[in-house]
Design an enzyme around this catalytic site. Sequence first.
Site, PDB file in Angstrom:
ATOM      1  N   LYS A  22       0.831  -1.207   0.000  1.00 54.38           N
ATOM      2  CA  LYS A  22       0.000   0.000   0.000  1.00 54.38           C
ATOM      3  C   LYS A  22       0.865   1.257   0.000  1.00 54.38           C
ATOM      4  O   LYS A  22       0.641   2.168  -0.782  1.00 54.38           O
ATOM      5  CB  LYS A  22      -0.917  -0.032   1.238  1.00 54.38           C
ATOM      6  CG  LYS A  22      -1.850   1.146   1.346  1.00 54.38           C
ATOM      7  CD  LYS A  22      -3.089   0.781   2.138  1.00 54.38           C
ATOM      8  CE  LYS A  22      -2.877   0.833   3.636  1.00 54.38           C
ATOM      9  NZ  LYS A  22      -2.874   2.208   4.185  1.00 54.38           N
ATOM     10  N   ARG A  27       2.850   5.964  -3.233  1.00 55.54           N
ATOM     11  CA  ARG A  27       3.999   6.793  -3.613  1.00 55.54           C
ATOM     12  C   ARG A  27       4.264   6.723  -5.110  1.00 55.54           C
ATOM     13  O   ARG A  27       4.623   7.724  -5.739  1.00 55.54           O
ATOM     14  CB  ARG A  27       5.233   6.366  -2.809  1.00 55.54           C
ATOM     15  CG  ARG A  27       5.156   6.818  -1.341  1.00 55.54           C
ATOM     16  CD  ARG A  27       6.047   5.990  -0.450  1.00 55.54           C
ATOM     17  NE  ARG A  27       6.168   6.488   0.920  1.00 55.54           N
ATOM     18  CZ  ARG A  27       5.264   6.300   1.885  1.00 55.54           C
ATOM     19  NH1 ARG A  27       4.147   5.637   1.632  1.00 55.54           N
ATOM     20  NH2 ARG A  27       5.471   6.773   3.099  1.00 55.54           N
ATOM     21  N   ARG A 123      -8.431  12.258  12.557  1.00 56.97           N
ATOM     22  CA  ARG A 123      -7.010  11.921  12.733  1.00 56.97           C
ATOM     23  C   ARG A 123      -6.153  13.190  12.774  1.00 56.97           C
ATOM     24  O   ARG A 123      -6.462  14.183  12.122  1.00 56.97           O
ATOM     25  CB  ARG A 123      -6.569  10.947  11.624  1.00 56.97           C
ATOM     26  CG  ARG A 123      -7.359   9.642  11.752  1.00 56.97           C
ATOM     27  CD  ARG A 123      -6.941   8.618  10.759  1.00 56.97           C
ATOM     28  NE  ARG A 123      -5.573   8.176  10.974  1.00 56.97           N
ATOM     29  CZ  ARG A 123      -4.955   7.309  10.183  1.00 56.97           C
ATOM     30  NH1 ARG A 123      -5.572   6.817   9.128  1.00 56.97           N
ATOM     31  NH2 ARG A 123      -3.729   6.950  10.435  1.00 56.97           N
ATOM     32  N   GLN A 170       4.653   9.070   7.362  1.00 56.60           N
ATOM     33  CA  GLN A 170       3.789  10.026   6.651  1.00 56.60           C
ATOM     34  C   GLN A 170       4.272  11.443   6.877  1.00 56.60           C
ATOM     35  O   GLN A 170       4.321  12.250   5.939  1.00 56.60           O
ATOM     36  CB  GLN A 170       2.337   9.855   7.105  1.00 56.60           C
ATOM     37  CG  GLN A 170       1.762   8.516   6.659  1.00 56.60           C
ATOM     38  CD  GLN A 170       0.347   8.272   7.143  1.00 56.60           C
ATOM     39  OE1 GLN A 170      -0.236   9.096   7.852  1.00 56.60           O
ATOM     40  NE2 GLN A 170      -0.209   7.132   6.773  1.00 56.60           N
ATOM     41  N   ASP A 317       1.612  -1.215  12.111  1.00 62.42           N
ATOM     42  CA  ASP A 317       0.319  -1.646  11.559  1.00 62.42           C
ATOM     43  C   ASP A 317       0.018  -3.111  11.886  1.00 62.42           C
ATOM     44  O   ASP A 317      -1.101  -3.577  11.655  1.00 62.42           O
ATOM     45  CB  ASP A 317       0.308  -1.468  10.033  1.00 62.42           C
ATOM     46  CG  ASP A 317       0.309   0.000   9.636  1.00 62.42           C
ATOM     47  OD1 ASP A 317      -0.091   0.849  10.466  1.00 62.42           O
ATOM     48  OD2 ASP A 317       0.710   0.312   8.504  1.00 62.42           O
ATOM     49  N   LYS A 344      -4.640   5.692  14.730  1.00 60.94           N
ATOM     50  CA  LYS A 344      -4.736   5.033  13.421  1.00 60.94           C
ATOM     51  C   LYS A 344      -6.196   5.078  12.958  1.00 60.94           C
ATOM     52  O   LYS A 344      -6.968   5.878  13.460  1.00 60.94           O
ATOM     53  CB  LYS A 344      -4.207   3.594  13.532  1.00 60.94           C
ATOM     54  CG  LYS A 344      -2.704   3.541  13.832  1.00 60.94           C
ATOM     55  CD  LYS A 344      -1.906   4.148  12.699  1.00 60.94           C
ATOM     56  CE  LYS A 344      -0.422   4.151  13.003  1.00 60.94           C
ATOM     57  NZ  LYS A 344       0.334   4.872  11.984  1.00 60.94           N
ATOM     58  N   ARG A 348      -6.554   1.760  17.978  1.00 62.00           N
ATOM     59  CA  ARG A 348      -6.350   0.308  17.868  1.00 62.00           C
ATOM     60  C   ARG A 348      -6.004  -0.363  19.191  1.00 62.00           C
ATOM     61  O   ARG A 348      -6.027  -1.596  19.260  1.00 62.00           O
ATOM     62  CB  ARG A 348      -5.300  -0.013  16.790  1.00 62.00           C
ATOM     63  CG  ARG A 348      -5.842   0.169  15.393  1.00 62.00           C
ATOM     64  CD  ARG A 348      -4.881  -0.293  14.318  1.00 62.00           C
ATOM     65  NE  ARG A 348      -5.508  -0.181  13.000  1.00 62.00           N
ATOM     66  CZ  ARG A 348      -4.854   0.026  11.871  1.00 62.00           C
ATOM     67  NH1 ARG A 348      -3.535   0.129  11.878  1.00 62.00           N
ATOM     68  NH2 ARG A 348      -5.505   0.108  10.723  1.00 62.00           N
ATOM     69  N   ARG A 390      -7.532  -3.372   9.277  1.00 63.85           N
ATOM     70  CA  ARG A 390      -6.599  -4.299   9.940  1.00 63.85           C
ATOM     71  C   ARG A 390      -7.264  -4.989  11.135  1.00 63.85           C
ATOM     72  O   ARG A 390      -6.935  -6.124  11.473  1.00 63.85           O
ATOM     73  CB  ARG A 390      -5.332  -3.568  10.350  1.00 63.85           C
ATOM     74  CG  ARG A 390      -4.633  -2.928   9.139  1.00 63.85           C
ATOM     75  CD  ARG A 390      -3.174  -2.679   9.367  1.00 63.85           C
ATOM     76  NE  ARG A 390      -2.650  -1.755   8.375  1.00 63.85           N
ATOM     77  CZ  ARG A 390      -2.329  -2.063   7.118  1.00 63.85           C
ATOM     78  NH1 ARG A 390      -2.468  -3.294   6.675  1.00 63.85           N
ATOM     79  NH2 ARG A 390      -1.857  -1.141   6.295  1.00 63.85           N
TER      80      ARG A 390
HETATM   81  C1  S3P Z   1       2.363   4.780   6.256  1.00 64.15           C
HETATM   82  C2  S3P Z   1       2.909   5.122   7.460  1.00 64.15           C
HETATM   83  C3  S3P Z   1       2.395   4.689   8.763  1.00 64.15           C
HETATM   84  C4  S3P Z   1       1.436   3.511   8.621  1.00 64.15           C
HETATM   85  C5  S3P Z   1       0.459   3.698   7.496  1.00 64.15           C
HETATM   86  C6  S3P Z   1       1.191   3.887   6.176  1.00 64.15           C
HETATM   87  C7  S3P Z   1       2.963   5.298   5.015  1.00 64.15           C
HETATM   88  O1  S3P Z   1       1.675   5.758   9.357  1.00 64.15           O
HETATM   89  O2  S3P Z   1       0.737   3.302   9.831  1.00 64.15           O
HETATM   90  O3  S3P Z   1      -0.387   2.563   7.391  1.00 64.15           O
HETATM   91  O4  S3P Z   1       2.620   4.811   3.915  1.00 64.15           O
HETATM   92  O5  S3P Z   1       3.797   6.209   5.104  1.00 64.15           O
HETATM   93  P1  S3P Z   1       2.431   6.883  10.239  1.00 64.15           P
HETATM   94  O6  S3P Z   1       3.378   7.608   9.398  1.00 64.15           O
HETATM   95  O7  S3P Z   1       1.323   7.771  10.737  1.00 64.15           O
HETATM   96  O8  S3P Z   1       3.098   6.132  11.357  1.00 64.15           O
END
Ligand code: S3P
Length: 436
Positions: A22, A27, A123, A170, A317, A344, A348, A390
């Site tokens: 994912k 990206r 969020r 992120q 995750d 999340k 969770r 999840r």
């Molecule tokens: C992700 C970063 C993670 C992850 C999310 C996907 C990403 O989140 O939990 O499912 O693709 O950069 P965080 O950056 O908030 O930890």
Amino acid sequence: MTQIIVSSGRPLTGACSVPGDKSISHRAVMFGAIAEGDTHIRNFLDGGDCRSTVAVMRALGVQIDVITPTELIVHGRGLDGLQEPTDVLDCGNSGTTIRLLTGLLVGQSFTSFLNGTAQIRRRPMGRIVRPLRGMGADIMGRQNGEYAPLGVRPARLRGIDYAMPVASAQVKSCLLLAGLYAHGLTLVTEPGPARDHTERMLMAMGAPIQRYGDKVSSERPRSPLKPLDLTVPGDMSSAAFLLAAAAIIPGSHITIRGVGVNPTRTGIVDALMEMGASIVFENQREEGGEPVADLVVKTSALRGATFGGQQIVTMIDELPILAVAATQAEGRTVVRDAHELRVKETDRIATTVSELRKLGARIEPTADGFIIDGPTPLVGAPVESHDDHRLAMAMTVAGLVARGQTVVHGAQVTADSFPGFEVTLQALGADLTVEP
Ligand code: S3P
């Protein structure tokens, strides 16, 4: 509302694959859009979240051809080729979409608005808004930028030297993207090894991204970004459900082919192995700058273990499914330093505890994780997905070891990240049916 009806008793055997990663799929589409030329993506994740990314990039004027649902061509428009959208950009349920996209949009010469589902609006966005404002971004949002909807106006950006308070890929990716449009250097320091797909992909495209230990920098490229031709590896975060299932369902032995084993993503493998699981990496190779392997897992006697510190970000995750495995392990399992679970798709910690308790698990929430005592013979019961993909998948796996029948309500959400989850388990021998 779909429900999954699960029963225990059948081992998992055979070979399977999981859909594309994912994080990498998001990206590839976003970065392909700002390259010059055509990016060819194979094994793209055709799930709800990544569809949101495709839709918003199209709304920004990017032509994306869908050859098959998992094969796309993104016609890159160059760093400054995105167009002003005519409507609010709908990021759906996808945190990666809204946070990375905001980083991309703050440096554009047009105004844009970003929104998503009620879940997304709950969020935290302050974690990107604050440092982006520190770069000079003109960005607003509900509660002074803490929550979406967000609005972005053109601004001159300058680089920032930013130490992230929490390890988040992120946030890191958002700032590195904004850094591509800023004057001077953007330097991000991470408190833990958050997934590094952004750095790898942008470097492969020729962007001036550099890593120095726990710091990553970006700056405005002097030449156009090169388009990519890539096959997305299988998603470790999806494979994790099958790894845990095979580890705890008696008599199981499966191979999951072509899974991305980037070390920033393999915390769950290390954790399950530390608990005594038998997992072997075969046929290790590299695809599109990412390490890939076939994973072979067999049922093993698991024992409890304690997880915390820097390992948490590499399996953030996967903690709901780790909790399921821990209910079948001998002794106590402790997960700490995982406050991030609270923000999340759902909280969770709360949802994993509430749903696993319905099956009789001995699990206690803590401020930053949970404590599980095992082994517990779980007993089937109706459970809820809480609209969290999840959680729905973790509870399905729990149902596969619970005596009697477990019904996972609201299970359509599994397709956010793992379309085909149910048929993959059925093909491995699991006793489950899906009802609309
Ligand atoms: C992700 C970063 C993670 C992850 C999310 C996907 C990403 O989140 O939990 O499912 O693709 O950069 P965080 O950056 O908030 O930890």
